[in-house]
Design an enzyme around this catalytic site. Structure first.
Site, PDB file in Angstrom:
ATOM      1  N   GLY A  31       0.780  -1.292  -0.011  1.00 60.24           N
ATOM      2  CA  GLY A  31      -0.012  -0.107   0.075  1.00 60.24           C
ATOM      3  C   GLY A  31       0.854   1.342   0.114  1.00 60.24           C
ATOM      4  O   GLY A  31       2.070   1.161  -0.328  1.00 60.24           O
ATOM      5  N   LEU A  33       0.548   3.797  -2.152  1.00 59.64           N
ATOM      6  CA  LEU A  33       0.895   3.774  -3.385  1.00 59.64           C
ATOM      7  C   LEU A  33       1.506   4.788  -4.169  1.00 59.64           C
ATOM      8  O   LEU A  33       1.246   5.857  -3.815  1.00 59.64           O
ATOM      9  CB  LEU A  33      -0.464   2.941  -4.454  1.00 59.64           C
ATOM     10  CG  LEU A  33      -0.795   1.666  -3.952  1.00 59.64           C
ATOM     11  CD1 LEU A  33      -2.041   1.239  -4.811  1.00 59.64           C
ATOM     12  CD2 LEU A  33       0.128   0.473  -3.681  1.00 59.64           C
ATOM     13  N   GLY A  36       5.513   4.433  -9.017  1.00 64.67           N
ATOM     14  CA  GLY A  36       6.188   3.359  -9.306  1.00 64.67           C
ATOM     15  C   GLY A  36       5.156   2.056  -9.319  1.00 64.67           C
ATOM     16  O   GLY A  36       5.265   1.074  -9.917  1.00 64.67           O
ATOM     17  N   HIS A  37       4.505   1.967  -8.236  1.00 65.79           N
ATOM     18  CA  HIS A  37       3.366   0.772  -8.051  1.00 65.79           C
ATOM     19  C   HIS A  37       2.515   0.959  -9.273  1.00 65.79           C
ATOM     20  O   HIS A  37       2.081  -0.190  -9.838  1.00 65.79           O
ATOM     21  CB  HIS A  37       2.656   1.066  -6.653  1.00 65.79           C
ATOM     22  CG  HIS A  37       3.201   0.797  -5.499  1.00 65.79           C
ATOM     23  ND1 HIS A  37       3.427   1.723  -4.770  1.00 65.79           N
ATOM     24  CD2 HIS A  37       3.707  -0.330  -5.043  1.00 65.79           C
ATOM     25  CE1 HIS A  37       4.076   1.367  -3.552  1.00 65.79           C
ATOM     26  NE2 HIS A  37       4.300   0.080  -3.908  1.00 65.79           N
ATOM     27  N   GLN A  64       7.639  -9.630   7.767  1.00 65.67           N
ATOM     28  CA  GLN A  64       8.890  -9.272   7.306  1.00 65.67           C
ATOM     29  C   GLN A  64       9.598  -7.997   7.976  1.00 65.67           C
ATOM     30  O   GLN A  64      10.370  -7.613   7.332  1.00 65.67           O
ATOM     31  CB  GLN A  64       8.712  -9.034   5.579  1.00 65.67           C
ATOM     32  CG  GLN A  64       7.720  -7.757   5.409  1.00 65.67           C
ATOM     33  CD  GLN A  64       7.303  -7.724   3.839  1.00 65.67           C
ATOM     34  OE1 GLN A  64       6.606  -8.446   3.301  1.00 65.67           O
ATOM     35  NE2 GLN A  64       8.140  -6.826   3.057  1.00 65.67           N
ATOM     36  N   GLY A 154       8.851  -4.883  -8.569  1.00 58.41           N
ATOM     37  CA  GLY A 154       9.864  -3.786  -9.089  1.00 58.41           C
ATOM     38  C   GLY A 154      11.147  -4.159  -8.794  1.00 58.41           C
ATOM     39  O   GLY A 154      11.575  -4.814  -7.975  1.00 58.41           O
ATOM     40  N   LYS A 156      13.485  -2.096  -7.927  1.00 59.55           N
ATOM     41  CA  LYS A 156      14.114  -1.575  -6.894  1.00 59.55           C
ATOM     42  C   LYS A 156      14.487  -2.646  -5.667  1.00 59.55           C
ATOM     43  O   LYS A 156      15.502  -2.462  -5.107  1.00 59.55           O
ATOM     44  CB  LYS A 156      13.152  -0.304  -6.489  1.00 59.55           C
ATOM     45  CG  LYS A 156      13.968   0.355  -5.183  1.00 59.55           C
ATOM     46  CD  LYS A 156      13.144   1.539  -4.514  1.00 59.55           C
ATOM     47  CE  LYS A 156      11.993   1.027  -3.631  1.00 59.55           C
ATOM     48  NZ  LYS A 156      12.727   0.459  -2.298  1.00 59.55           N
ATOM     49  N   SER A 192       9.291   5.157  -3.418  1.00 59.62           N
ATOM     50  CA  SER A 192       9.491   4.478  -2.161  1.00 59.62           C
ATOM     51  C   SER A 192       8.476   4.668  -1.396  1.00 59.62           C
ATOM     52  O   SER A 192       8.478   5.939  -1.112  1.00 59.62           O
ATOM     53  CB  SER A 192      10.772   3.925  -1.560  1.00 59.62           C
ATOM     54  OG  SER A 192      10.480   3.318  -0.351  1.00 59.62           O
ATOM     55  N   SER A 193       7.501   4.033  -0.624  1.00 60.51           N
ATOM     56  CA  SER A 193       6.618   4.411   0.199  1.00 60.51           C
ATOM     57  C   SER A 193       7.514   5.175   1.292  1.00 60.51           C
ATOM     58  O   SER A 193       6.909   5.861   1.979  1.00 60.51           O
ATOM     59  CB  SER A 193       5.758   3.399   0.696  1.00 60.51           C
ATOM     60  OG  SER A 193       5.192   2.480  -0.477  1.00 60.51           O
TER      61      SER A 193
HETATM   62  O1  PAF Z   1       7.863  -5.262  -2.052  1.00 63.66           O
HETATM   63  C1  PAF Z   1       7.001  -5.121  -1.192  1.00 63.66           C
HETATM   64  O2  PAF Z   1       6.158  -4.213  -1.177  1.00 63.66           O
HETATM   65  C2  PAF Z   1       6.751  -6.436  -0.113  1.00 63.66           C
HETATM   66  O3  PAF Z   1       7.767  -7.030   0.097  1.00 63.66           O
HETATM   67  C3  PAF Z   1       5.701  -7.673  -0.709  1.00 63.66           C
HETATM   68  C4  PAF Z   1       6.184  -8.260  -1.958  1.00 63.66           C
HETATM   69  C5  PAF Z   1       4.277  -6.764  -1.065  1.00 63.66           C
HETATM   70  C6  PAF Z   1       5.450  -8.661   0.152  1.00 63.66           C
HETATM   71  O4  PAF Z   1       5.004  -8.245   1.270  1.00 63.66           O
END
Ligand code: PAF
Length: 288
Positions: A31, A33, A36-37, A64, A154, A156, A192-193
């Site tokens: 999210g 966004l 880039g997204h 993560q 991406g 990046k 980047s967010s």
């Molecule tokens: O690149 C990201 O935004 C995240 O690592 C992903 C691939 C959505 C997994 O949570």
């Protein structure tokens, strides 16, 4: 545009698309966004065609993030994300909650992980010990929910794309991974967010990542026989150190496909770096 919050509902939508011969193009995101997204969404649309189904997932994956990282303050703006997705022609936003994505995790019951244990070791993996375990686990779970034919990531997050590509091969997901180019601001900063965290002074200094990559490209192109990686990295580390709020986490040169570290840097080698600007950690990479 549909918003789907439950896994069985998402799988039904995906299975219906398959029955009607529509290809599914998938862009996983956390999210907040940006352009880039949207370029990844456009690539997904290009691949699946006008009749295909383009799915964007929006899920800030807790597994993560290390406990010390920015999970709770990770930027969120669902209203804006929905508008951007609608304008970009997204068909479905998959928007699971934590309870949907990780049933039993709050009670300590979640205990199955997907672990890639070679490509994920260096760089981001060395700095963020459990990061890739969380990425591969959630991406595998998202693949099982969205059932995509094509997944767009991406460039990046170069190492992430390499790790996911390996996972797709090793676990036999019938999915084609597409790596789409990094989108940059006018001054070269990779979108980047996390850029949203930067103060005006940090934002100005943040161009150092792109400046370093451009300098590396120029130095390698001018060299006759390539350059020793260690001295190139030392030169570039000084550029980062010259910025008052910047601190280099790592800078690496490697083979872009295998991620094997390079001792001598030739044209075509890949460089990646991570730099803290104040408390914000940014990454970037490029082919030299
Ligand atoms: O690149 C990201 O935004 C995240 O690592 C992903 C691939 C959505 C997994 O949570």
């Amino acid at each position: 545009m549909k918003i789907v919050e439950q896994i069985d509902a998402m799988q039904r939508v995906a299975q219906h698309a398959k029955k009607t011969d529509r290809q599914i193009g998938f862009v996983p995101t956390m999210g907040y966004l940006h352009a880039g997204h949207i370029s990844l969404v456009n690539e997904a649309r290009r691949r699946v065609g006008s009749t295909g189904l383009v799915v964007v997932s929006i899920y800030v994956n807790p597994t993560q993030f290390a406990p010390s990282e920015d999970l709770t303050k990770y930027p969120r703006n669902l209203v804006r994300d929905r508008r951007l997705c609608r304008n970009a022609g997204v068909d479905v936003i998959f928007l699971p909650s934590d309870a949907v994505m990780y049933p039993g995790r709050a009670e300590g019951l979640h205990s199955t992980w997907v672990l890639e244990d070679r490509l994920s070791q260096g760089m981001e993996g060395a700095s963020r010990a459990t990061h890739f375990r969380g990425v591969t686990t959630v991406v595998a779970k998202l693949f099982n929910c969205v059932l995509p034919d094509i997944a767009v990531f991406g460039a990046k997050d170069w190492q992430q794309a390499a790790v996911v590509k390996r996972m797709i091969t090793d676990l036999n997901f019938p999915i084609e991974l597409v790596v789409a180019p990094t989108h940059r601001e006018a001054d070269g900063l990779a979108m980047s967010s996390r850029n949203a965290y930067l103060s005006p002074a940090e934002r100005r200094q943040a161009t150092v990542l792109w400046r370093v990559l451009c300098e590396a490209q120029a130095l390698v192109r001018q060299s006759v026989n390539g350059l020793p990686a260690a001295s190139l990295k030392r030169t570039l580390a000084k550029r980062v150190a010259a910025e008052p709020d910047a601190r280099l986490d790592y800078i690496e040169v490697f083979d872009g496909a295998t991620l094997a570290p390079a001792r001598r840097v030739q044209q075509g080698a890949h460089m990646a770096l991570a730099v803290y600007l104040g408390k914000t950690r940014l990454i970037d990479n490029a082919a030299l």
